[in-house]
Design a protein around this motif. Structure first.
Motif, PDB file in Angstrom:
ATOM      1  N   PRO A  35       0.832  -1.209   0.000  1.00  0.00           N
ATOM      2  CA  PRO A  35       0.000   0.000   0.000  1.00  0.00           C
ATOM      3  C   PRO A  35       0.861   1.252   0.000  1.00  0.00           C
ATOM      4  N   THR A  36       0.402   2.264  -0.664  1.00  0.00           N
ATOM      5  CA  THR A  36       1.116   3.534  -0.732  1.00  0.00           C
ATOM      6  C   THR A  36       0.336   4.605   0.014  1.00  0.00           C
ATOM      7  N   THR A  37       0.925   5.780   0.089  1.00  0.00           N
ATOM      8  CA  THR A  37       0.221   6.899   0.736  1.00  0.00           C
ATOM      9  C   THR A  37      -1.003   7.326  -0.054  1.00  0.00           C
ATOM     10  N   GLY A  38      -1.220   6.713  -1.215  1.00  0.00           N
ATOM     11  CA  GLY A  38      -2.422   7.032  -1.983  1.00  0.00           C
ATOM     12  C   GLY A  38      -3.708   6.726  -1.245  1.00  0.00           C
ATOM     13  N   ILE A  39      -3.658   5.823  -0.247  1.00  0.00           N
ATOM     14  CA  ILE A  39      -4.874   5.518   0.510  1.00  0.00           C
ATOM     15  C   ILE A  39      -5.335   6.717   1.336  1.00  0.00           C
ATOM     16  N   PHE A  40      -4.437   7.672   1.561  1.00  0.00           N
ATOM     17  CA  PHE A  40      -4.792   8.865   2.341  1.00  0.00           C
ATOM     18  C   PHE A  40      -5.168  10.051   1.450  1.00  0.00           C
ATOM     19  N   PHE A  41      -5.180   9.830   0.145  1.00  0.00           N
ATOM     20  CA  PHE A  41      -5.536  10.892  -0.787  1.00  0.00           C
ATOM     21  C   PHE A  41      -6.592  10.375  -1.763  1.00  0.00           C
ATOM     22  N   PRO A  42      -7.817  10.155  -1.253  1.00  0.00           N
ATOM     23  CA  PRO A  42      -8.871   9.620  -2.123  1.00  0.00           C
ATOM     24  C   PRO A  42      -9.221  10.593  -3.253  1.00  0.00           C
ATOM     25  N   THR A  43      -9.624  10.029  -4.369  1.00  0.00           N
ATOM     26  CA  THR A  43      -9.993  10.840  -5.527  1.00  0.00           C
ATOM     27  C   THR A  43     -11.226  11.679  -5.206  1.00  0.00           C
ATOM     28  N   PRO A  44     -11.190  12.989  -5.471  1.00  0.00           N
ATOM     29  CA  PRO A  44     -12.360  13.840  -5.181  1.00  0.00           C
ATOM     30  C   PRO A  44     -13.569  13.424  -6.019  1.00  0.00           C
ATOM     31  N   TRP A  45     -14.727  13.426  -5.388  1.00  0.00           N
ATOM     32  CA  TRP A  45     -15.962  13.165  -6.115  1.00  0.00           C
ATOM     33  C   TRP A  45     -16.457  14.433  -6.812  1.00  0.00           C
ATOM     34  N   PHE A  46     -16.082  15.563  -6.232  1.00  0.00           N
ATOM     35  CA  PHE A  46     -16.518  16.845  -6.786  1.00  0.00           C
ATOM     36  C   PHE A  46     -15.444  17.873  -6.487  1.00  0.00           C
ATOM     37  N   THR A  47     -15.060  18.636  -7.482  1.00  0.00           N
ATOM     38  CA  THR A  47     -14.028  19.653  -7.295  1.00  0.00           C
ATOM     39  C   THR A  47     -14.603  21.032  -7.586  1.00  0.00           C
ATOM     40  N   LEU A 221      -0.132   0.577   8.671  1.00  0.00           N
ATOM     41  CA  LEU A 221       0.248  -0.755   9.139  1.00  0.00           C
ATOM     42  C   LEU A 221      -0.871  -1.755   8.892  1.00  0.00           C
ATOM     43  N   LEU A 222      -2.104  -1.367   9.171  1.00  0.00           N
ATOM     44  CA  LEU A 222      -3.233  -2.252   8.907  1.00  0.00           C
ATOM     45  C   LEU A 222      -3.356  -2.552   7.412  1.00  0.00           C
ATOM     46  N   ALA A 223      -3.129  -1.547   6.591  1.00  0.00           N
ATOM     47  CA  ALA A 223      -3.210  -1.744   5.141  1.00  0.00           C
ATOM     48  C   ALA A 223      -2.150  -2.718   4.655  1.00  0.00           C
ATOM     49  N   VAL A 224      -0.959  -2.662   5.252  1.00  0.00           N
ATOM     50  CA  VAL A 224       0.114  -3.582   4.862  1.00  0.00           C
ATOM     51  C   VAL A 224      -0.264  -5.015   5.214  1.00  0.00           C
ATOM     52  N   PHE A 225      -0.808  -5.247   6.411  1.00  0.00           N
ATOM     53  CA  PHE A 225      -1.226  -6.589   6.793  1.00  0.00           C
ATOM     54  C   PHE A 225      -2.339  -7.091   5.877  1.00  0.00           C
ATOM     55  N   ALA A 226      -3.284  -6.214   5.551  1.00  0.00           N
ATOM     56  CA  ALA A 226      -4.378  -6.613   4.671  1.00  0.00           C
ATOM     57  C   ALA A 226      -3.857  -6.961   3.281  1.00  0.00           C
ATOM     58  N   ALA A 227      -2.958  -6.137   2.750  1.00  0.00           N
ATOM     59  CA  ALA A 227      -2.402  -6.386   1.420  1.00  0.00           C
ATOM     60  C   ALA A 227      -1.582  -7.669   1.411  1.00  0.00           C
ATOM     61  N   ALA A 228      -0.816  -7.918   2.479  1.00  0.00           N
ATOM     62  CA  ALA A 228      -0.007  -9.136   2.556  1.00  0.00           C
ATOM     63  C   ALA A 228      -0.888 -10.370   2.610  1.00  0.00           C
TER      64      ALA A 228
END
Length: 290
Positions: A35-47, A221-228
């Motif tokens: 997992p990358t830091t992209g999980i903390f930057f969700p794509t905007p639904w509306f800009t 950390l949770l994302a890493v365990f889930a991805a693994a």
């Protein structure tokens, strides 16, 4: 692996792979995508065209859910308060007592009772924002975005200054925070800049970053365990590979569940620490000392 764990595992990965598992009788060469830091930057639904904004993202949805839940909790537990409390009224009263006796009064004494509504709201609000990180379907702690802890820290910082100025005047407040009592005059040119940076710059900064960094790291950390676990899970590998895959994936899932429980404890602890520090800061402003 559950659908929510798989979603968390996939949310921060990039690229596509026809067989995103390690155990396979015919390996395709796909490697583990952490997992990358992209999980903390969700794509905007509306800009919208405004400076310093990223539009309407998942954070806005989760924050709206938190506001509704916190408001509903306090509304329904206090609107028909009884002498003999029911289950939910008891939970609310225990929360009030915990915030008052373990955070507010240790930091401000009985003078802090006037700030109880604010501190109680801060505690429950931060706690609910943190817990959103393990709620299926949401799985995003609002406080993992620095903007939210920064605003809460700024609120406490402004209140700290307002209370200090109201109690001791502008000059008295500055003197109490910049001039350590008992220090010799010859060292003041060195101490005053240090005290200014410590109290007026680093204090609000660390107050916000402590909450943000802990939630950010815990969710990653949770994302890493889930991805693994997802990467290791391949029951269609065939033969012994299927059994080995399920075994290793089960170990990763167990680690995920253990760290989820630990993260829940940390979520509550961080809400406690943030409000406890806020109480000590405001109590310090009331007393006029360091």
């Amino acid at each position: 692996m559950s659908a929510d764990v798989r979603a968390l595992a996939a949310s921060g990965t990039t690229g596509e792979c026809s067989d995103p598992h390690i155990f396979s009788s015919q390996p395709t060469g796909c490697g583990f995508e952490a997992p990358t830091t992209g999980i903390f930057f969700p794509t905007p639904w509306f800009t919208y065209d405004l400076p310093y904004t990223s539009g309407i993202t998942k954070y806005a949805l989760v924050l709206a859910v938190v506001v509704v839940l916190v408001s509903a909790f306090w509304f329904f537990t206090s609107r028909n308060a009884k002498v003999v409390p029911g289950r939910w009224q008891s939970v609310a009263e225990l929360t009030v007592g915990f915030v008052r006796d373990q955070m507010v009064r240790p930091g401000m004494g009985k003078a802090g009772d006037r700030y109880m509504p604010l501190m109680l709201t801060l505690f429950t609000f931060i706690l609910f924002m943190n817990v959103m990180g393990i709620i299926p379907g949401l799985q995003l702690p609002v406080t993992s975005n620095l903007a939210f802890p920064a605003v809460l820290s700024l609120l406490v910082y402004v209140l700290w200054n307002v209370v200090g100025i109201r109690e001791h005047g502008f000059g008295g407040h500055l003197k109490a925070k910049l001039v350590p009592s008992g220090a010799p005059m010859w060292i003041m040119p060195v101490l005053i800049p240090i005290e200014f940076i410590s109290n007026f710059v680093f204090r609000p900064l660390t107050h916000a970053v402590r909450l943000f960094a802990t939630m950010f790291a815990g969710h990653m950390l949770l994302a890493v365990f889930a991805a693994a676990g997802f990467y290791l899970f391949n029951p269609d590998a065939g033969g012994i590979l299927s059994a080995v895959s399920i075994g290793y994936s089960g170990m990763a899932l167990f680690g995920f569940l253990v760290f989820t429980a630990f993260e829940l404890f940390i979520m509550g602890l961080q809400a406690y620490v943030f409000v406890l520090l806020a109480s000590f800061y405001i109590g310090e402003a009331i007393e006029g000392g360091h």
